[in-house]
Design an enzyme around this catalytic site. Structure first.
Site, short mmCIF file in Angstrom:
data_model
loop_
_atom_site.label_atom_id
_atom_site.label_comp_id
_atom_site.label_asym_id
_atom_site.label_seq_id
_atom_site.Cartn_x
_atom_site.Cartn_y
_atom_site.Cartn_z
N ASP A 120 0.82 -1.21 0.00
CA ASP A 120 0.00 0.00 0.00
C ASP A 120 0.86 1.26 0.00
OD1 ASP A 120 1.07 -0.15 2.51
OD2 ASP A 120 -0.83 -0.16 3.61
N CYS A 123 5.13 -0.49 2.21
CA CYS A 123 5.66 -1.85 2.32
C CYS A 123 7.03 -1.89 2.97
CB CYS A 123 5.70 -2.53 0.95
SG CYS A 123 6.73 -1.70 -0.28
N HIS A 273 8.59 -3.67 -4.52
CA HIS A 273 7.90 -4.09 -3.30
C HIS A 273 8.91 -4.70 -2.34
CE1 HIS A 273 4.58 -5.45 -0.81
NE2 HIS A 273 5.07 -6.68 -0.84
#
Length: 552
Positions: A120, A123, A273
């Site tokens: 979101d 991370c 990510h």
């Protein structure tokens, strides 16, 4: 009150305001899998997160989460757990690129596993929180600490200089030049990125972060951070078109080493990510039972050199940015090793020829690391000829350290950092709760298996699970309750199911007695205060207590 920590927080589609702002109508898509999916863990996670946030300072970042040993479970259930807990795309990609777990022994379990982490925009902080305490940074405790470090912390000026030094090199490579006003504007943008304010009021999300934020987090935690990532971003055809700058070591260089935690946080970076990299309980580098932790090489497998220390240079507040000779402030391999040893528990680890073979590239050619290891072996004469039979560590019991000079490889082997896990004392209970819940979900998912090997049965308001073949399942509806004059207990396979209706007879059930060998007599469960009934197959424990004993 002590708190227990679970690995993941949040069930799917929970509507909360993570930073205390009015967020009416916003819906956050959270992980619908993980340890906190177990209902018993939700309250403890919430309390633990609140307690941590109320401290006001991060005084407990020494914890390091680790997974339980999943290899003890049957293959099908183990795979279910791995799918539930692991970022398999990240794991597969980084291993295929030779960046992760390239050092583990052939045939053993993997050393590091990336945990599934919410994406979101927060991370990095979610991954750090998972790697330490076992839950996501939903209250933005780490996010606020990161922002305060950059905006008003005592290290902010030094962090600015370190960032400016590195960015100057990147700008030069791109033929860019900033004015002083542009430098200050760029830095303010970096500070603003770390803000805990929500970026999107419709779907809760935050500004994604950059490398300098990892360095600032290391200072906020007073703990080194190591990021494992691919070096190049590739297109769908595998052609590299942009570098990935995150990989390397981030040291809290503005903090005295004596004030820092020496076990680093390990993070994976893949597809923009972050995920935490964790070890498995009870295993060392070779997959054997051991409580001494694991050794992770601090060597780049592609270059054979030590991993870079990002933002290693601070030219100081009096540096002349216009005329200063930058060549005077270079970070050599000897300097890197010296800094690594100041902040980390480092050691050299020896390798055999079988390990060298593992370092070969996919096409059979030797990687840079493998070639350098072979060159080192040749320097030892007879050892070079018999390297396949002897460990380098057997040369002698005591050896003086040989500096790595131009690489992270010396006559000692590879420079490694020792990783030791220290979980919160109540995490074990959280894991037990999760495993029970996961096992129930696993059986439910497999109840319509083509083989008919995993099936479920209902009794009263509860569902129970038992292994059965297809024929047994077809005939189970024909089974009648045994001992109908007492409690209408139903026996299926190796489990005992109890109908919690009041017994027809006022006669009290017989208490368990180990000397009784009657095969089907109904007896109360051996567990204290348990109101269910046990069977001889389960040593007179009810099915729930029997399952609990197996998970301990």
């Amino acid at each position: 009150m002590s708190v227990g920590l679970s690995m993941y927080d949040g069930l799917e589609n929970e509507t909360t305001s993570d930073n205390g702002l009015d967020n009416t109508g916003s819906t956050t898509k959270k992980l619908a899998r993980g340890i906190s999916r177990a209902t018993e863990n939700a309250a403890i996670v919430s309390y633990a997160r609140t307690q941590l946030a109320s401290l006001g300072v991060l005084d407990t970042p020494e914890f390091t989460f680790s997974l339980p040993d999943l290899s003890v479970y049957p293959d099908s259930f183990r795979k279910f757990l791995e799918k539930d807990l692991i970022e398999n795309g990240c794991l597969t990609s980084l291993e295929a690129a030779g960046r992760l777990n390239w050092w583990y022994k052939s045939g053993s379990t993997r050393i590091l596993w990336p945990l599934a982490t919410s994406g979101d925009g927060n991370c990095l902080l979610h991954a750090a929180s998972l790697g330490m305490w076992g839950f996501h940074d939903r209250l933005l405790t780490l996010r606020e600490a990161l922002y305060n470090t950059l905006a008003k912390g005592e290290y902010r000026h030094a962090l600015f200089r370190r960032w400016k030094w590195r960015q100057t090199d990147l700008n030069a490579a791109a033929n860019l030049s900033y004015t002083e006003a542009e430098w200050l504007s760029e830095w303010q943008s970096i500070v603003d990125m770390a803000s805990p304010a929500i970026r999107n009021q419709t779907v809760t999300s935050y500004q994604s972060l950059e490398e300098i934020h990892v360095l600032a987090l290391a200072h906020a935690l007073k703990r080194p951070i190591i990021v494992i990532a691919e070096t190049m971003l590739k297109d769908s055809e595998g052609v590299a078109f942009a570098p990935i700058p995150f990989g390397g070591v981030y040291l809290p260089l503005e903090v005295l080493p004596s004030r820092c935690h020496r076990t680093p946080l390990l993070l994976a970076y893949h597809s923009a990510h972050f995920s935490p990299l964790v070890t498995v309980d009870g295993c060392n580098d070779y997959g054997n039972a051991c409580g001494e932790g694991v050794s992770i090489p601090l060597v780049d497998p592609d270059t054979g050199k030590l991993l870079p220390i990002l933002f290693a240079v601070d030219p100081g507040p009096d540096w002349n940015w216009t005329d200063g000779l930058r060549d005077l402030l270079t970070c050599t391999q000897d300097t890197i090793e010296s800094l690594l040893r100041k902040y980390l528990d480092c050691e050299y680890q020896s390798f055999t020829s079988e390990d060298i073979d593992r370092l070969s590239d996919a096409d059979g050619s030797l990687s840079k690391t493998a070639r350098q290891l072979i060159e080192v072996a040749k320097q030892f004469g007879s050892l070079g000829r018999s390297v396949s039979k002897k460990l380098w560590s057997n040369m002698t019991n005591k050896r003086s350290k040989s500096p790595p000079s131009s690489s992270g490889i010396s006559t000692e082997g590879l420079l490694c950092v020792r990783i030791k896990s220290r979980r919160h004392q109540y995490v074990d209970q959280m894991l037990q709760n999760y495993l029970q819940c996961a096992h129930a979900r696993y059986l439910q998912d497999h109840q319509v298996d083509d083989t008919g090997s995993e099936l479920n049965y209902g009794a009263g308001k509860s569902k129970f699970y038992a292994a059965s073949d297809r024929d047994s399942h077809a005939s189970v509806s024909k089974l009648l309750p045994t001992n109908t004059n007492k409690d209408r207990t139903l026996y299926l396979s190796r489990s005992t199911f109890y109908n919690n209706q009041s017994p027809l007879s006022s006669t009290e059930p017989e208490i368990w007695n180990s000397s009784d060998d009657v095969k089907y007599v109904v007896k109360e469960c051996r567990s204290e205060h348990c109101q269910f009934f046990g069977s001889p197959e389960n040593e007179y424990y009810c099915s729930q207590c029997w399952a609990n004993r197996r998970y301990r």
